[in-house]
Enzyme design. Structure first.
Site, PDB file in Angstrom:
ATOM      1  N   HIS A  56     -11.656 -28.079  23.376  1.00  0.00           N
ATOM      2  CA  HIS A  56     -11.993 -28.455  22.012  1.00  0.00           C
ATOM      3  C   HIS A  56     -11.515 -27.441  20.978  1.00  0.00           C
ATOM      4  O   HIS A  56     -11.206 -27.810  19.852  1.00  0.00           O
ATOM      5  CB  HIS A  56     -13.513 -28.612  21.919  1.00  0.00           C
ATOM      6  N   TYR A  88     -22.601 -33.068   9.096  1.00  0.00           N
ATOM      7  CA  TYR A  88     -22.705 -34.109  10.123  1.00  0.00           C
ATOM      8  C   TYR A  88     -23.408 -35.340   9.544  1.00  0.00           C
ATOM      9  O   TYR A  88     -23.008 -36.475   9.816  1.00  0.00           O
ATOM     10  CB  TYR A  88     -23.483 -33.584  11.328  1.00  0.00           C
ATOM     11  N   ASP A 103     -11.919 -31.492  15.476  1.00  0.00           N
ATOM     12  CA  ASP A 103     -13.337 -31.650  15.169  1.00  0.00           C
ATOM     13  C   ASP A 103     -13.501 -32.202  13.745  1.00  0.00           C
ATOM     14  O   ASP A 103     -12.837 -33.164  13.384  1.00  0.00           O
ATOM     15  CB  ASP A 103     -14.069 -30.311  15.373  1.00  0.00           C
TER      16      ASP A 103
END
Length: 394
Positions: free
Chosen positions: A361, A307, A177
């Site tokens: 993930h 982000y 990630d």
């Protein structure tokens, strides 16, 4: 680097405040309380809330986590929280492991002993690592940035200073990630100090060199790009919000623990190899420990804002540049869309590409043994880079 010991201790009044908020939650309605098609299942979130309020014991989780050797270090004015577990072997390699969102440093709890003491788990002690697991800025117990610009690019620079401050001049990097982005930037920015980077996700911001004079996009690569576009349309609303208006989102989730739990729990279900049953992979206590770290950290705005920072500083290549640092990639079947190897090789020196039999993930939590074995195998031929040069005679 100002280094000091750290133990987690959430004040009693914060725990009581959490319980009050849980008791007074106002739940939404749902056409079908059991289904997840519209987002987090109402029935599941009610059950998670009840467990958080009546069964979950933060103090038990806190005590367990405090058995990990934790520290704070001031790096470029930011207090960075990290775990530092030394390895047991003839020549452990330094390795920095970086988590992502909605994970935390506890993602690495199961994999740390597999990497630091392989002999205790039936593996070669020569594969041991000194493991450092920092919390990203604004996550968990690391301080939030006080100015814009702290992207994965910048975090890579912070991690270099942290590792050098711990006495590790050369080291490996690993992550998934956001942690994959940090690890890739470490490999790209500091090739003389990064022995190799191993990742279990290809950052969405990765844009290899393309254009005139370079090979055209292959059919497999175009299929990947089409898959990403379809996935983004169906599943990418969270990323669009966090990368454009993180502050607006932070108001609601800073005020509502159940809102925060729903936002995070949905991702653990959707992104893991759980077959639609999140409790098949994660216990309620495991989910709530991670969610509680976000809640007690009081820095949700910063954990969302990375982000936006990553979007503003993507891992993009504008020329035929190719990173020389060795890269290893573990591809788990239930991961978010992953490109073909050729796409990554346009920008990186891929030396290992492993198709995993199971997992998603949250690889370090879901399949720590499989991930640890691939990390050990990737770095095994690179360990010679740590050996001092032989002394000449005379």
């Amino acid at each position: 680097m100002n280094l000091r010991d750290f133990k987690i201790h959430v004040p009693d009044d914060q725990i009581e405040d959490l319980k009050l908020r849980l008791r007074t939650t106002r739940f939404p309605a749902s056409i079908n309380a059991e289904q997840w098609d519209d987002g987090a299942s109402l029935a599941f979130i009610r059950r998670l809330t009840e467990h958080w309020l009546n069964q979950f014991d933060w103090r038990v989780q806190e005590a367990r986590l405090n058995r990990l050797p934790q520290y704070l270090a001031t790096v470029d004015g930011l207090d960075i929280h990290f775990v530092h577990q030394t390895g047991k072997g003839p020549a452990p390699m330094p390795l920095v492991l970086t988590h992502g969102w909605p994970g935390s440093f506890v993602e690495m709890e199961r994999i740390i002993p597999l990497l630091t003491d392989p002999a205790a788990h039936g593996h070669d002690p020569a594969d041991a690592f000194h493991v450092v697991v920092p919390s990203l800025p604004g996550f968990g117990f690391s301080a939030a940035p006080t100015s814009p610009g702290v992207s994965p690019y910048r975090v890579a620079g912070l991690w270099l200073k942290l590792m050098n401050g711990l006495g590790y001049e050369r080291f490996g990097a690993q992550g998934g990630d956001i942690g994959a982005g940090v690890s890739a930037w470490l490999a790209r920015r500091f090739p003389e100090q990064i022995i190799g980077a191993h990742i279990n996700y290809i950052p969405g911001s990765f844009r290899p060199p393309l254009g005139a004079g370079l090979p055209p996009v292959t059919a497999d690569e175009q299929t990947y790009l089409d898959t990403v576009a379809a996935w983004s349309s169906a599943e990418g609303a969270y990323a669009a919000q966090q990368s454009t208006r993180p502050q607006t989102l932070a108001y609601g989730l800073t005020d509502s623990p159940v809102g925060l739990a729903a936002w995070i729990a949905e991702k653990f279900r959707t992104w893991s190899d759980c077959g639609g049953d999140v409790e098949r992979v994660f216990t309620m206590d495991e989910l709530l420990t991670d969610i509680s770290i976000y809640w007690f950290g009081h820095m949700l705005d910063a954990s969302f804002r990375i982000y936006k920072e990553g979007r503003l500083r993507p891992l993009a290549f504008e020329t035929s540049e190719r990173v020389a640092t060795p890269l290893g990639v573990a591809v788990f079947p239930r991961e978010l869309p992953m490109p073909p190897r050729s796409w990554v090789e346009r920008g990186f020196n891929v030396q290992r590409w492993t198709l995993m039999p199971k997992g998603g993930h949250f690889a370090a939590l879901e399949q720590p043994e499989l991930l640890a074995e691939d990390i050990r195998a990737f770095f095994r031929p690179l360990r010679h880079a740590l050996r001092p040069p032989a002394k000449s005679g005379g």
